[in-house]
Scaffold this active site. Structure first.
Site, PDB file in Angstrom:
ATOM      1  N   ALA A 128      28.973  27.474  29.605  1.00 29.37           N
ATOM      2  CA  ALA A 128      30.124  28.244  30.087  1.00 29.37           C
ATOM      3  C   ALA A 128      31.350  28.090  29.196  1.00 29.37           C
ATOM      4  CB  ALA A 128      30.463  27.833  31.519  1.00 29.37           C
ATOM      5  N   HIS A 183      26.990  19.566  24.835  1.00 26.90           N
ATOM      6  CA  HIS A 183      26.886  20.959  24.378  1.00 26.90           C
ATOM      7  C   HIS A 183      26.385  20.969  22.941  1.00 26.90           C
ATOM      8  CE1 HIS A 183      28.536  23.062  27.853  1.00 26.90           C
ATOM      9  NE2 HIS A 183      29.346  22.038  27.991  1.00 26.90           N
ATOM     10  N   GLY A 208      23.395  21.832  28.791  1.00 24.62           N
ATOM     11  CA  GLY A 208      24.046  22.148  27.532  1.00 24.62           C
ATOM     12  C   GLY A 208      23.500  21.322  26.380  1.00 24.62           C
ATOM     13  N   ARG A 215       7.470  16.464  20.226  1.00 17.92           N
ATOM     14  CA  ARG A 215       7.538  16.270  18.770  1.00 17.92           C
ATOM     15  C   ARG A 215       8.976  16.279  18.253  1.00 17.92           C
ATOM     16  NH1 ARG A 215       2.713  19.267  19.075  1.00 17.92           N
ATOM     17  NH2 ARG A 215       3.826  21.253  18.849  1.00 17.92           N
ATOM     18  N   ASP A 236      24.293  17.679  42.104  1.00 19.30           N
ATOM     19  CA  ASP A 236      24.584  18.729  43.086  1.00 19.30           C
ATOM     20  C   ASP A 236      23.348  19.532  43.466  1.00 19.30           C
ATOM     21  OD1 ASP A 236      24.206  20.115  40.727  1.00 19.30           O
ATOM     22  OD2 ASP A 236      26.046  21.308  40.871  1.00 19.30           O
ATOM     23  N   HIS A 239      22.541  21.593  38.931  1.00 22.98           N
ATOM     24  CA  HIS A 239      22.482  21.218  37.518  1.00 22.98           C
ATOM     25  C   HIS A 239      21.187  20.478  37.185  1.00 22.98           C
ATOM     26  CE1 HIS A 239      26.783  22.139  37.541  1.00 22.98           C
ATOM     27  NE2 HIS A 239      26.786  22.028  36.225  1.00 22.98           N
ATOM     28  N   ASP A 262      32.035  17.593  37.346  1.00 24.31           N
ATOM     29  CA  ASP A 262      32.150  18.775  36.478  1.00 24.31           C
ATOM     30  C   ASP A 262      32.749  19.931  37.284  1.00 24.31           C
ATOM     31  OD1 ASP A 262      32.010  20.238  34.131  1.00 24.31           O
ATOM     32  OD2 ASP A 262      29.898  20.784  34.379  1.00 24.31           O
ATOM     33  N   ALA A 297      28.668  27.467  35.503  1.00 32.16           N
ATOM     34  CA  ALA A 297      30.055  27.295  35.040  1.00 32.16           C
ATOM     35  C   ALA A 297      30.716  26.154  35.796  1.00 32.16           C
ATOM     36  CB  ALA A 297      30.841  28.588  35.229  1.00 32.16           C
TER      37      ALA A 297
END
Length: 369
Positions: A128, A183, A208, A215, A236, A239, A262, A297
């Site tokens: 997001a 991320h 992210g 491998r 939650d 996620h 988050d 998000a």
């Protein structure tokens, strides 16, 4: 004047079924058995949220001090007595202005610090984050922010495969700023290089990030395998599958697994339309997703709800308490001040009923109204 609260006290070493916590002023003075108590409420350390973007309709992401104060107040009502204000990827002028706006709140104690989640992130794993603002790490930018913040900058999340990332990690850690990996599309080897350079947190592990492959283990395995790294988990049920939550906790242990929210502005609010980092977000059934592509998000989570979810998933309450308080406090360098019911630490605690709902919150020795 010494004040006491009695109940089932959760300490770093276990549960005192008949216990008490005493404090004088803003410091804990005793944690002990109190045999006359018959069970009573749960007493846990005040929660420490090292990754939250807002809540209660208010956001940290715009760098507005009034919004930040209101968001911190919302989370305080849910037991979070220590939190970082997390921003998302943004142009450098926004990062500067947010640092200037939040530094006084850190000095005042409203915030424990600032967390920049980006903009030095992977476009392939931006989630997001606004892809328009992603760029390579800049030691010049970071140096300016660190000097401007006067100790307010507490953590920066970056992708170790970007050019200049290792130099940025070394700069951050030399100024006692936590470098977090997130991320990221990094390989296992690139992630290990970041850890060797000083990275010590995995930002919302699995989310992210390049997924695990037999491998090419990628960043998840490298972070889980490193004894110096604390891994953030968003408990939650959206996620992460609960099986991943319990597996990761068992693998890393509660001393290396930290629950985070988050959360974005919609936490505690009704479903509807919101905004995160200049992007439209739709919240449906409590799940926040980008309007443009459906990417998760952030969340609408609070730390008390994260605790309940972890316990419902099978994590013992003593372990879950470490994951919402003791471990995140240590992750951001505040373990000697907050995060545990321990003599000498700040008198922060949460009183919970049998269903782990918040009854009362104490911060700095004063009950929160």
């Amino acid at each position: 004047m010494t004040v006491r609260v009695n109940g089932r006290v959760v300490t770093p070493t276990g549960v005192i079924r008949q216990g008490c916590v005493e404090w004088d002023g803003d410091r804990i003075t005793a944690v002990a058995e109190y045999p006359s108590v018959r069970d009573g409420h749960w007493i846990l350390p005040g929660f420490v949220d090292m990754h939250t973007h807002g809540g209660g309709g208010h956001t940290f992401t715009t760098g507005d001090a009034d919004q930040a104060r209101a968001a911190a107040g919302f989370h305080l009502g849910h037991g979070t007595t220590t939190l970082l204000a997390s921003l998302v990827s943004a142009p450098f002028p926004v990062m500067r202005s947010a640092t200037e706006a939040f530094a006084p709140l850190v000095e005042e104690g409203v915030l424990a610090g600032v967390h920049f989640e980006g903009p030095y992130l992977s476009a392939a794993r931006c989630g997001a984050q606004n892809p328009e603002y992603l760029r390579d790490p800049s030691t010049d930018e970071l140096t300016e922010l660190i000097e401007l913040g006067r100790g307010a900058i507490r953590m920066v999340t970056l992708a170790p495969e970007r050019d200049g990332a290792l130099d940025a990690i070394k700069l951050l850690t030399s100024h006692r700023v936590v470098a977090a990996v997130g991320h990221t599309d990094a390989t296992y080897e690139q992630t290990r290089a970041a850890i060797a350079a000083g990275a010590s947190v995995g930002t919302h592990l699995f989310n992210g990030m390049r997924p695990v492959h037999h491998r090419e283990p990628g960043p998840v395995v490298a972070l889980l395998d490193a004894p110096t790294v604390i891994c953030e988990l968003v408990a939650d049920g959206v996620h992460l599958h609960d099986g991943i939550l319990t597996f990761t906790t068992a693998t890393a242990g509660p001393d290396r697994a930290a629950l985070i929210t988050d959360a974005m502005a919609a936490a505690g609010m009704a479903d509807g339309e919101y905004e995160l980092g200049g992007q439209a977000v739709t919240v449906t059934d409590g799940v926040a997703r980008l309007a443009r592509d459906g990417a998760i998000a952030g969340s609408t989570l609070t730390m008390d709800a994260a605790l309940r979810h972890a316990v419902d998933a099978g994590i013992p309450i003593a372990d879950a308490a470490r994951m919402v308080a003791t471990t995140p406090a240590r992750a951001i360098g505040l373990g000697d001040r907050v995060g545990a019911l321990q003599v000498g630490l700040r008198a922060d605690l949460v009183v919970l009923d049998d269903d782990l709902n918040v009854v009362r919150v104490l911060r700095g020795g004063s009950w929160v109204e």
